[in-house]
Design a protein around this motif. Sequence first.
Motif, PDB file in Angstrom:
ATOM      1  N   ASP A   1       9.000   5.369  -1.604  1.00  0.00           N
ATOM      2  CA  ASP A   1       8.243   5.490  -0.359  1.00  0.00           C
ATOM      3  C   ASP A   1       8.482   4.322   0.598  1.00  0.00           C
ATOM      4  O   ASP A   1       7.959   4.346   1.712  1.00  0.00           O
ATOM      5  CB  ASP A   1       6.750   5.617  -0.671  1.00  0.00           C
ATOM      6  CG  ASP A   1       6.434   6.933  -1.356  1.00  0.00           C
ATOM      7  OD1 ASP A   1       6.676   7.984  -0.737  1.00  0.00           O
ATOM      8  OD2 ASP A   1       5.986   6.916  -2.511  1.00  0.00           O
ATOM      9  N   HIS A   2       9.242   3.329   0.206  1.00  0.00           N
ATOM     10  CA  HIS A   2       9.535   2.215   1.104  1.00  0.00           C
ATOM     11  C   HIS A   2      10.736   2.560   1.985  1.00  0.00           C
ATOM     12  O   HIS A   2      11.781   2.974   1.486  1.00  0.00           O
ATOM     13  CB  HIS A   2       9.824   0.939   0.316  1.00  0.00           C
ATOM     14  CG  HIS A   2       8.589   0.324  -0.258  1.00  0.00           C
ATOM     15  ND1 HIS A   2       8.321   0.311  -1.608  1.00  0.00           N
ATOM     16  CD2 HIS A   2       7.537  -0.297   0.344  1.00  0.00           C
ATOM     17  CE1 HIS A   2       7.165  -0.300  -1.825  1.00  0.00           C
ATOM     18  NE2 HIS A   2       6.672  -0.673  -0.654  1.00  0.00           N
TER      19      HIS A   2
ATOM     20  N   LEU B   1       0.811  -1.216   0.000  1.00  0.00           N
ATOM     21  CA  LEU B   1       0.000   0.000   0.000  1.00  0.00           C
ATOM     22  C   LEU B   1       0.845   1.266   0.000  1.00  0.00           C
ATOM     23  O   LEU B   1       0.474   2.270  -0.616  1.00  0.00           O
ATOM     24  CB  LEU B   1      -0.941   0.003   1.208  1.00  0.00           C
ATOM     25  CG  LEU B   1      -2.199  -0.859   1.093  1.00  0.00           C
ATOM     26  CD1 LEU B   1      -3.010  -0.785   2.375  1.00  0.00           C
ATOM     27  CD2 LEU B   1      -3.039  -0.456  -0.106  1.00  0.00           C
ATOM     28  N   VAL B   2       1.997   1.251   0.677  1.00  0.00           N
ATOM     29  CA  VAL B   2       2.816   2.464   0.752  1.00  0.00           C
ATOM     30  C   VAL B   2       3.368   2.846  -0.622  1.00  0.00           C
ATOM     31  O   VAL B   2       3.743   3.992  -0.845  1.00  0.00           O
ATOM     32  CB  VAL B   2       3.947   2.286   1.786  1.00  0.00           C
ATOM     33  CG1 VAL B   2       5.124   1.508   1.196  1.00  0.00           C
ATOM     34  CG2 VAL B   2       4.425   3.618   2.328  1.00  0.00           C
ATOM     35  N   SER B   3       3.366   1.899  -1.570  1.00  0.00           N
ATOM     36  CA  SER B   3       3.793   2.204  -2.942  1.00  0.00           C
ATOM     37  C   SER B   3       2.915   3.264  -3.587  1.00  0.00           C
ATOM     38  O   SER B   3       3.339   3.952  -4.522  1.00  0.00           O
ATOM     39  CB  SER B   3       3.755   0.938  -3.809  1.00  0.00           C
ATOM     40  OG  SER B   3       4.530  -0.092  -3.273  1.00  0.00           O
ATOM     41  N   PHE B   4       1.687   3.403  -3.086  1.00  0.00           N
ATOM     42  CA  PHE B   4       0.723   4.297  -3.710  1.00  0.00           C
ATOM     43  C   PHE B   4       0.655   5.652  -3.007  1.00  0.00           C
ATOM     44  O   PHE B   4      -0.347   6.373  -3.130  1.00  0.00           O
ATOM     45  CB  PHE B   4      -0.655   3.629  -3.715  1.00  0.00           C
ATOM     46  CG  PHE B   4      -0.699   2.371  -4.530  1.00  0.00           C
ATOM     47  CD1 PHE B   4      -0.913   2.425  -5.899  1.00  0.00           C
ATOM     48  CD2 PHE B   4      -0.494   1.131  -3.942  1.00  0.00           C
ATOM     49  CE1 PHE B   4      -0.937   1.277  -6.662  1.00  0.00           C
ATOM     50  CE2 PHE B   4      -0.517  -0.025  -4.694  1.00  0.00           C
ATOM     51  CZ  PHE B   4      -0.736   0.038  -6.060  1.00  0.00           C
ATOM     52  N   THR B   5       1.714   6.033  -2.311  1.00  0.00           N
ATOM     53  CA  THR B   5       1.744   7.314  -1.605  1.00  0.00           C
ATOM     54  C   THR B   5       1.433   8.502  -2.514  1.00  0.00           C
ATOM     55  O   THR B   5       0.713   9.420  -2.097  1.00  0.00           O
ATOM     56  CB  THR B   5       3.096   7.499  -0.910  1.00  0.00           C
ATOM     57  OG1 THR B   5       3.240   6.480   0.095  1.00  0.00           O
ATOM     58  CG2 THR B   5       3.214   8.862  -0.251  1.00  0.00           C
ATOM     59  N   PRO B   6       1.944   8.583  -3.757  1.00  0.00           N
ATOM     60  CA  PRO B   6       1.575   9.737  -4.600  1.00  0.00           C
ATOM     61  C   PRO B   6       0.070   9.865  -4.810  1.00  0.00           C
ATOM     62  O   PRO B   6      -0.470  10.982  -4.825  1.00  0.00           O
ATOM     63  CB  PRO B   6       2.311   9.462  -5.916  1.00  0.00           C
ATOM     64  CG  PRO B   6       3.489   8.631  -5.511  1.00  0.00           C
ATOM     65  CD  PRO B   6       2.980   7.749  -4.419  1.00  0.00           C
ATOM     66  N   TYR B   7      -0.627   8.730  -4.957  1.00  0.00           N
ATOM     67  CA  TYR B   7      -2.081   8.775  -5.129  1.00  0.00           C
ATOM     68  C   TYR B   7      -2.760   9.120  -3.800  1.00  0.00           C
ATOM     69  O   TYR B   7      -3.794   9.794  -3.787  1.00  0.00           O
ATOM     70  CB  TYR B   7      -2.582   7.431  -5.651  1.00  0.00           C
ATOM     71  CG  TYR B   7      -1.855   6.988  -6.900  1.00  0.00           C
ATOM     72  CD1 TYR B   7      -2.184   7.531  -8.147  1.00  0.00           C
ATOM     73  CD2 TYR B   7      -0.838   6.054  -6.841  1.00  0.00           C
ATOM     74  CE1 TYR B   7      -1.523   7.137  -9.294  1.00  0.00           C
ATOM     75  CE2 TYR B   7      -0.165   5.657  -7.979  1.00  0.00           C
ATOM     76  CZ  TYR B   7      -0.509   6.196  -9.205  1.00  0.00           C
ATOM     77  OH  TYR B   7       0.159   5.817 -10.339  1.00  0.00           O
TER      78      TYR B   7
END
Length: 320
Positions: free
Chosen positions: A248-249, A44-50
């Motif tokens: 973001d990881h 989930l943290v991969s989607f920080t830009p969204y």
Amino acid sequence: MQETGGGPGRARAVRPVLVVAVVFAAGTAIRLGGLETGFLLVPLVSFTPYFAVAALVALAFAVRARSRAAVAILLAVCLCLTWLVAPRAVADAAPAEGRPLRLLTANLNGGRGDAPAVVDLVRELDVDVFSVQELTWAARERLRAAGLRELLPYEVSHPMPRGPEGSGIYARHPLRERSGLFRPVGHRMPVAQVVLPGGAAVEVVVVHPVAPVPWTVDEWEAGITSLPPAPSDGPPRVLAGDFNATLDHAVFRRLLDTGYTDAAAATGRGLAMTWPARRLPPLVAISHVLTDDRAGAAATRVYDVPGSDHHALFADLRVR
């Protein structure tokens, strides 16, 4: 609720907005603190830009609901997320200097990537070094048949009969394979020194840890942790490949903190997504080229590779 001034109906509208604000604050705290763990939070943290875009939308709803508490929380969230994400779209002010080294990295999706298309990219971009992941025996032969050896005659490759484990390095200049630099955890990750004209060398590591699916999250983290830190002496080092991790990881940021720079982020292309590249547009940036402080990137760009679920990443590097 006096802050709304709109009676019971307004109060009922405010409560959900405040709950949403708290959820956004919790997610932001996880990202800021590098607290993502387990098979759910790591992807989930991969989607920080969204998440940052969604926070702006939530802030607009909070303003409309006239919830001062929610507005205050979401305003802080939006400022934090902007501080985290926006620099990826801004190129470094100082241009990279040094000897050009044009590098392409591509994941062939278990050997399914279109070999002639890949070789055309190598030719069009005048590539000096090609880092390839998910290289199979059949894919290696197709690359040779398409003319890769004529463009990049030097090779250190460890293909596999099938699957994602194989990798390789191809170069315009002589290669010397190196062993003992680190103990790879995950797929095969060869290391080679590229001997540039004049005798100078650059060390290239093909990177490909396992993906953080529910049963491999610990192995994924161990794979990135095992990667060699940025060196303080010896040849300049470049890490290139499919890291299965984003900016973001926390484990990836710890690798950067050893002295590496992400080439795409440094050139204002840190939001250029690379996976998945089939059916849907790419959603996350998991392919990277990292350089130590003796090298930098003048430009980066992503390219489609027919047959692969990853976009290729090209970096025009300068090595001092």
